[in-house]
Design an enzyme around this catalytic site. Structure first.
Site, PDB file in Angstrom:
ATOM      1  CB  ALA A   1      31.842  24.209  62.162  1.00 10.42           C
TER       2      ALA A   1
ATOM      3  CG  ASN B   1      32.051  28.004  52.672  1.00  5.46           C
ATOM      4  OD1 ASN B   1      32.381  27.042  52.369  1.00  5.46           O
ATOM      5  ND2 ASN B   1      30.903  28.299  53.487  1.00  5.46           N
TER       6      ASN B   1
ATOM      7  N   GLY C   1      35.077  22.994  50.644  1.00  5.20           N
ATOM      8  CA  GLY C   1      35.263  21.592  50.567  1.00  5.20           C
ATOM      9  C   GLY C   1      35.959  20.898  51.635  1.00  5.20           C
ATOM     10  CG  PHE C   2      34.445  18.962  54.451  1.00  6.08           C
ATOM     11  CD1 PHE C   2      33.952  19.880  54.913  1.00  6.08           C
ATOM     12  CD2 PHE C   2      33.709  17.820  54.473  1.00  6.08           C
ATOM     13  CE1 PHE C   2      32.666  19.803  55.451  1.00  6.08           C
ATOM     14  CE2 PHE C   2      32.653  17.492  54.894  1.00  6.08           C
ATOM     15  CZ  PHE C   2      31.706  18.788  55.442  1.00  6.08           C
TER      16      PHE C   2
ATOM     17  CG  ASN D   1      28.948  19.385  58.179  1.00  2.73           C
ATOM     18  OD1 ASN D   1      27.862  19.280  58.018  1.00  2.73           O
ATOM     19  ND2 ASN D   1      29.898  20.087  57.871  1.00  2.73           N
TER      20      ASN D   1
ATOM     21  CB  SER E   1      29.027  20.445  54.203  1.00  3.92           C
ATOM     22  OG  SER E   1      29.792  21.320  53.120  1.00  3.92           O
TER      23      SER E   1
ATOM     24  CG  ASN F   1      30.742  23.671  49.764  1.00  4.09           C
ATOM     25  OD1 ASN F   1      29.811  24.338  48.657  1.00  4.09           O
ATOM     26  ND2 ASN F   1      30.669  24.636  50.853  1.00  4.09           N
ATOM     27  CB  THR F   2      31.357  17.194  50.837  1.00  2.00           C
ATOM     28  OG1 THR F   2      32.594  17.925  51.326  1.00  2.00           O
ATOM     29  CG2 THR F   2      31.854  15.650  50.653  1.00  2.00           C
TER      30      THR F   2
ATOM     31  CE  LYS G   1      26.750  23.833  60.865  1.00  2.00           C
ATOM     32  NZ  LYS G   1      27.807  24.713  60.803  1.00  2.00           N
TER      33      LYS G   1
ATOM     34  CB  THR H   1      20.597  25.904  59.422  1.00  2.00           C
ATOM     35  OG1 THR H   1      20.837  27.016  59.206  1.00  2.00           O
ATOM     36  CG2 THR H   1      19.206  25.526  59.958  1.00  2.00           C
ATOM     37  CG  ASN H   2      26.340  23.764  57.111  1.00  2.00           C
ATOM     38  OD1 ASN H   2      27.006  24.718  56.560  1.00  2.00           O
ATOM     39  ND2 ASN H   2      27.000  22.646  57.311  1.00  2.00           N
TER      40      ASN H   2
ATOM     41  N   GLY I   1      25.542  34.178  56.473  1.00  2.00           N
ATOM     42  CA  GLY I   1      25.234  35.940  56.859  1.00  2.00           C
ATOM     43  C   GLY I   1      23.809  36.095  56.840  1.00  2.00           C
TER      44      GLY I   1
ATOM     45  N   GLY J   1      23.096  33.598  60.261  1.00  2.00           N
ATOM     46  CA  GLY J   1      22.584  35.131  59.889  1.00  2.00           C
ATOM     47  C   GLY J   1      22.625  35.910  61.290  1.00  2.00           C
TER      48      GLY J   1
HETATM   49  C1  LIG Z   1      34.077  30.145  55.054  1.00  2.00           C
HETATM   50  C2  LIG Z   1      32.777  28.925  55.811  1.00  2.00           C
HETATM   51  C3  LIG Z   1      33.401  27.781  56.017  1.00  2.00           C
HETATM   52  C4  LIG Z   1      32.394  26.991  56.638  1.00  2.00           C
HETATM   53  N1  LIG Z   1      33.035  25.672  56.957  1.00  2.00           N
HETATM   54  C5  LIG Z   1      32.060  24.883  57.634  1.00  2.00           C
HETATM   55  C6  LIG Z   1      32.723  23.523  57.989  1.00  2.00           C
HETATM   56  O1  LIG Z   1      33.659  22.997  57.797  1.00  2.00           O
HETATM   57  N2  LIG Z   1      31.913  22.946  58.627  1.00  2.00           N
HETATM   58  C7  LIG Z   1      30.287  23.207  58.960  1.00  2.00           C
HETATM   59  O2  LIG Z   1      29.740  22.384  59.777  1.00  2.00           O
HETATM   60  N3  LIG Z   1      29.931  24.348  58.788  1.00  2.00           N
HETATM   61  C8  LIG Z   1      30.911  25.298  58.177  1.00  2.00           C
HETATM   62  N4  LIG Z   1      30.374  26.492  57.788  1.00  2.00           N
HETATM   63  C9  LIG Z   1      29.022  26.999  57.989  1.00  2.00           C
HETATM   64  C10 LIG Z   1      29.024  27.746  59.633  1.00  2.00           C
HETATM   65  O3  LIG Z   1      29.462  27.118  60.757  1.00  2.00           O
HETATM   66  C11 LIG Z   1      27.585  28.147  59.943  1.00  2.00           C
HETATM   67  O4  LIG Z   1      26.772  27.419  60.002  1.00  2.00           O
HETATM   68  C12 LIG Z   1      26.958  29.077  58.568  1.00  2.00           C
HETATM   69  O5  LIG Z   1      28.043  30.039  58.061  1.00  2.00           O
HETATM   70  C13 LIG Z   1      25.810  29.928  59.075  1.00  2.00           C
HETATM   71  O6  LIG Z   1      26.149  30.986  60.185  1.00  2.00           O
HETATM   72  P1  LIG Z   1      26.594  32.360  59.968  1.00  2.00           P
HETATM   73  O7  LIG Z   1      25.238  32.845  59.046  1.00  2.00           O
HETATM   74  O8  LIG Z   1      26.666  32.961  61.365  1.00  2.00           O
HETATM   75  O9  LIG Z   1      27.748  32.332  59.084  1.00  2.00           O
HETATM   76  C14 LIG Z   1      31.139  27.554  57.122  1.00  2.00           C
HETATM   77  C15 LIG Z   1      30.751  28.865  56.850  1.00  2.00           C
HETATM   78  C16 LIG Z   1      31.655  29.605  56.065  1.00  2.00           C
HETATM   79  C17 LIG Z   1      31.277  31.065  55.970  1.00  2.00           C
END
Ligand SMILES: Cc1cc2nc3c(=O)[nH]c(=O)nc-3n(C[C@H](O)[C@H](O)[C@H](O)COP(=O)(O)O)c2cc1C
Length: 341
Positions: free
Chosen positions: A66, A115, A118-119, A176, A179, A181-182, A221, A249-250, A272, A301
């Site tokens: 997401a 990041n 903030g939705f 969700n 996050s 950021n909210t 999530k 996870t997030n 990451g 990651g």
């Molecule tokens: C720029 C950005 C925006 C994201 N926005 C959302 C979001 O709106 N809702 C959500 O559930 N996760 C959001 N995520 C989290 C990702 O879906 C993921 O759970 C998280 O980045 C860990 O995976 P990764 O290490 O492969 O990036 C966001 C991640 C990034 C980097």
């Protein structure tokens, strides 16, 4: 190797010279155009073993996390590229602009992103309209949240409104509550709050199933920043409420792994490579505590095929990628598919 896989390494230095959010918006637009022109080739070279999870047939185990396609504007393109499923959103009942820019930062030395978007999203109804017109055979999950100005006491109403709006177009719904950021969103992970939220959503899900004769699984999530007690409490509620799945996870608010980096103090969620270990620990803990039949989607990651295979070994049924795609491009999607057969 497909054209787009060869193209990304050439494009990447140019994209990385742009502001991170601008590069993201541009890449998604280019993908949509490439798809419309029939230029997008799937990275899937051989037919894969589809997986049935939560009663849904996923063409393969690879999903898009997401946040990459918040407005559901490119689902057909992601499907054409080879993703077995795409999670759109997070979507809120009303459209909202998100936090002021800049709000997305790259930490290339760590293969990481921070990041605090903030939705930012066009609202659930706009996404539903787009999804009604989709052509892809990939599974589409709709990730839902609350508006930034909805107080936590009323959060349930926002999630219910999104669930009702998206129930028929979504293959699954992701709730969700993780996050960073909210303001206050992660407080919804507290035992009493999550019980109240999930029980209201499960009741509504049952009513919608009765009304429409369609069953849409409900997943939650979760954050990687949970201690053992919080993990046990959440698992207790998920088991008791028979949640259909968990996404682990997030992003993390922890900065230990990137301490000393010039951008480490930027507010937001870190994703990451640095989140992989913590995400995997949380995934493992939930696998031990959840009922056997409750599937987990592993995300956090995954930077190579081995990272995806590791999550499946730890008990995930499916995986998602986000940051890895920024650093590695579509080659990562192929690698994941090749190493997770
Ligand atoms: C720029 C950005 C925006 C994201 N926005 C959302 C979001 O709106 N809702 C959500 O559930 N996760 C959001 N995520 C989290 C990702 O879906 C993921 O759970 C998280 O980045 C860990 O995976 P990764 O290490 O492969 O990036 C966001 C991640 C990034 C980097």
């Amino acid at each position: 190797m497909t054209l787009i896989e060869k193209f990304y390494p050439v494009m990447k230095p140019w994209l990385f010279r742009l502001d991170a959010e601008k590069a993201h918006t541009l890449t998604v637009k280019l993908m949509i155009v490439a798809h419309r022109l029939g230029m997008l080739q799937s990275v899937v070279s051989k037919p894969r073993q589809p997986r049935t999870v939560m009663g849904l047939t996923f063409p393969n185990v690879l999903g898009l996390g997401a946040g990459m396609d918040k407005s559901a504007s490119a689902v057909d393109a992601w499907g054409a590229l080879g993703f077995g499923f795409v999670e759109v959103g997070t979507l809120t009942p009303r459209p909202q602009p998100g936090n002021p820019q800049p709000r997305l930062f790259r930490l290339p030395e760590h293969e990481a992103l921070i990041n605090r978007m903030g939705f930012n999203n066009p609202g659930i109804h706009s996404a539903v309209e787009k999804l009604q017109r989709r052509r892809t055979k990939s599974i589409v999950g709709v990730n839902i949240g609350k508006n930034f100005d909805t107080p936590n006491e009323k959060a349930v109403d926002d999630y219910l409104a999104c669930l009702k709006a998206a129930y028929l177009v979504a293959d699954y719904i992701a709730v969700n509550i993780s996050s960073p950021n909210t303001k206050g969103l992660r407080d919804l992970q507290a035992e009493d709050a999550v019980r109240q939220l999930i029980s209201a959503l499960k009741n509504e899900q049952a009513a919608l199933k009765k009304e429409h004769g369609k069953s849409t699984p409900l997943l939650v999530k979760i954050a990687p920043d949970l201690n053992d007690m919080q993990i046990e409490a959440l698992a207790r509620v998920f088991n008791e409420q028979s949640i259909d799945g968990v996404i682990a996870t997030n992003t993390t608010i922890d900065r230990e792994a990137v301490a000393g980096h010039a951008l480490a103090r930027e507010t937001g969620g870190l994703s990451g490579a640095p989140v992989r270990e913590r995400s995997n620990l949380v995934l493992q803990a939930f696998r031990m505590l959840l009922k056997d039949a409750t599937p987990i989607i592993g995300v956090g990651g995954i930077m190579d095929g081995a990272g995806a295979a590791e999550k499946l070994k730890l008990g995930a049924s499916l995986v998602q990628i986000y940051s890895g795609l920024v650093y590695r491009g579509p080659a990562l999607a192929r690698e994941v598919l090749e190493q997770t057969i």
